[in-house]
Write an enzyme that holds these catalytic residues in place. Sequence first.
Site, PDB file in Angstrom:
ATOM      1  N   ASP A  46       0.855  -1.194   0.000  1.00 65.25           N
ATOM      2  CA  ASP A  46       0.000   0.000   0.000  1.00 65.25           C
ATOM      3  C   ASP A  46       0.892   1.247   0.000  1.00 65.25           C
ATOM      4  OD1 ASP A  46      -1.898   2.078   0.599  1.00 65.25           O
ATOM      5  OD2 ASP A  46      -3.233   0.549   1.408  1.00 65.25           O
ATOM      6  N   SER A  99      -7.070   3.907  -1.404  1.00 63.20           N
ATOM      7  CA  SER A  99      -6.788   2.466  -1.344  1.00 63.20           C
ATOM      8  C   SER A  99      -8.028   1.605  -1.587  1.00 63.20           C
ATOM      9  CB  SER A  99      -6.203   2.102   0.024  1.00 63.20           C
ATOM     10  OG  SER A  99      -4.972   2.743   0.191  1.00 63.20           O
ATOM     11  N   THR A 152      -7.880  -2.143   1.872  1.00 60.99           N
ATOM     12  CA  THR A 152      -7.298  -3.055   0.876  1.00 60.99           C
ATOM     13  C   THR A 152      -7.865  -4.473   0.979  1.00 60.99           C
ATOM     14  OG1 THR A 152      -5.333  -1.676   0.919  1.00 60.99           O
ATOM     15  CG2 THR A 152      -5.113  -3.824  -0.152  1.00 60.99           C
ATOM     16  N   GLU A 303      -1.151  -8.058   1.972  1.00 56.10           N
ATOM     17  CA  GLU A 303      -0.901  -6.618   1.927  1.00 56.10           C
ATOM     18  C   GLU A 303       0.175  -6.172   2.918  1.00 56.10           C
ATOM     19  OE1 GLU A 303      -3.677  -3.928   3.781  1.00 56.10           O
ATOM     20  OE2 GLU A 303      -3.083  -2.270   2.468  1.00 56.10           O
ATOM     21  N   ASP A 308       2.158   2.837   3.269  1.00 54.92           N
ATOM     22  CA  ASP A 308       1.284   3.994   3.047  1.00 54.92           C
ATOM     23  C   ASP A 308       1.189   4.880   4.281  1.00 54.92           C
ATOM     24  OD1 ASP A 308      -1.070   5.352   1.617  1.00 54.92           O
ATOM     25  OD2 ASP A 308      -2.059   4.602   3.429  1.00 54.92           O
ATOM     26  N   HIS A 312       2.209   8.699   4.561  1.00 55.36           N
ATOM     27  CA  HIS A 312       1.246   9.753   4.926  1.00 55.36           C
ATOM     28  C   HIS A 312       1.848  10.677   5.990  1.00 55.36           C
ATOM     29  CE1 HIS A 312      -2.576   9.109   2.878  1.00 55.36           C
ATOM     30  NE2 HIS A 312      -2.465   7.817   3.057  1.00 55.36           N
ATOM     31  N   HIS A 351      -1.198   2.640  -5.121  1.00 55.67           N
ATOM     32  CA  HIS A 351      -0.922   4.033  -5.504  1.00 55.67           C
ATOM     33  C   HIS A 351       0.383   4.418  -4.844  1.00 55.67           C
ATOM     34  CE1 HIS A 351      -2.012   4.906  -1.404  1.00 55.67           C
ATOM     35  NE2 HIS A 351      -3.133   4.230  -1.588  1.00 55.67           N
TER      36      HIS A 351
HETATM   37 MG    MG Z   1      -4.243  -0.702   2.564  1.00 55.06          MG
HETATM   38 ZN    ZN Z   2      -3.109   6.153   1.908  1.00 60.43          ZN
END
Ligand code: MG
Ligand code: ZN
Length: 543
Positions: A46, A99, A152, A303, A308, A312, A351
């Site tokens: 992620d 996500s 996810t 995952e 991610d 962030h 992403h």
């Molecule tokens: Mg995720």
């Molecule tokens: Zn995110």
Amino acid sequence: MILKNGLKLLAVAVTASAVTGCIDWSDKNTPLPPGDVKNIIMMIGDGMGPQQVGMLQEYAKRAPNSVYQGELTAMEKFSQKGVVGFSSTGPEASIVVDSACSASQLATGVSSGSEMIGLDYVGNPVETILEKAKKMGKATGLVSDTRITHATPASFAAHQPHRSMENEIAADMVENSVDVMLSGGLRYFIPQAVNTDADVKQAITDLVNEPSMKIKSKRKDDRNLLAEAQADGYQLAFNLDQMESANGDKLLGLFHYSAMMDGIVHSATKEDQDRAQPTLREMTLKALDILSKDPQGFFLMVEGGQIDWAAHYNDAGTMLHELLKFDEAVAAVYEWVQGRKDTLVVITADHETGGFGFSYSRNDIPGPQSLEGEAFQEVDYHPNYNFGSLNILDKLHAQSMSFENIWYKAGGDLYGTLPTAEAIMTAFNEHSEFDITLAEAQDIVKQEENKYHVSGHPYLDTAMYPNFEDFEEFYVYGEYDHLDLIGRKIGKQQNIVWGTGTHTHTPVMVIAYGPVNVVKNYSNLMHHTDVGKTTIQALKRKL
Ligand code: MG
Ligand code: ZN
């Protein structure tokens, strides 16, 4: 004679390219021969854009004290024996994806909308690849180091209008009877009565039998999804020991009240077998163990969900550790597929997060150096800018606490309590080889009036907001964004820039490994709906 041989060679070349889609497979070490797919393993980092993969590659290969010690990353090993493609991720009607939408597109092969779970873009439920696999008689599994109900994994086994509906998502997932689910998120599976009724709480505490587990519910009803799962034949696990001793065909493992351990805690504790929480690698191996017992094969999604989160927060050190954690799970899959010809592995991201990059700067420009080469016999070597020392990679790895935990250690929380500038400076400098000054710490805790107030919004309904000098609109998580101010302050020492506190449109990498006639389709510039469609196609190939 020469002409005849030439024609024969040409004919061979044409036949080969018809099979392999014009790729010169002689360049690959050992591509698997054409064949059919019994098992599919999809791995999603992620927020793992190409910049993040690039960071892992730079660290692995060039950090002076890299933990890889000359070994390749598992992702690179897969890329050498498979193909690499690129994929755009955008939702049906917007440029940037979240996500939920991205995983929905991967899971269904059709366009979805922002923050939707398992729906097409107008909001109709679409059968996911996991559900299709189940219908075909295959075993199914979901593994994540966040919460099993998080966007996810949810998008593969639930259908809901919004990703925040984690109570409804938990119910969908249990009702969907996914054979193996291993992650965090216990709070969505236990009845709300645990918050008010001591007997109910005791019963759940006894069942969980893991002293470190927080027993609190986020449900708004008294459904006990643990009991429902047991009635459906699941074994339950709430710590590493319980997971390892599970021996059935169905396993629901919930190893934290909310999200599982972060990458830095993972690196520090992964060798400790008394740990309560399993690692992402251990969960992946357990899932493979159980699912591979199904003679009809399986679909598994794994995952690495906190790459991610670190991005962030603009927290590069933690992000590196998250990438290491994910790559260890990829390595487990790499070891597992050795000698198999019936398994498709697709490694991708949903992403990019953070608009992250190493960058060159005018800060701390190195002085002149002598170099032995011919061109430098008369002059010194002296580039105009600071292009980033390789030592930075080791210093990033040396970070010993995530920004989030540093914030708490300094006396802050992310719900209104700010640490003092002195406390955040001290805590940060203790856990990082980069340093912030008191003046910088004062900027990190500084707030201003919230110019983008939205009543009732989960993050924007606050009077005050962390004070950003630029791109402030792209920092959208209220109090949490103080952490990004740390990242932005130390960027100049790390040769790191961050463009945003959210996601970017940057196309992500797709590594596909498996039978050559299947994986050739991923060697393209695609969209994630194409990745979804192609993977669903592969699922339908009969042995
Ligand atoms: Mg995720
Ligand atoms: Zn995110």
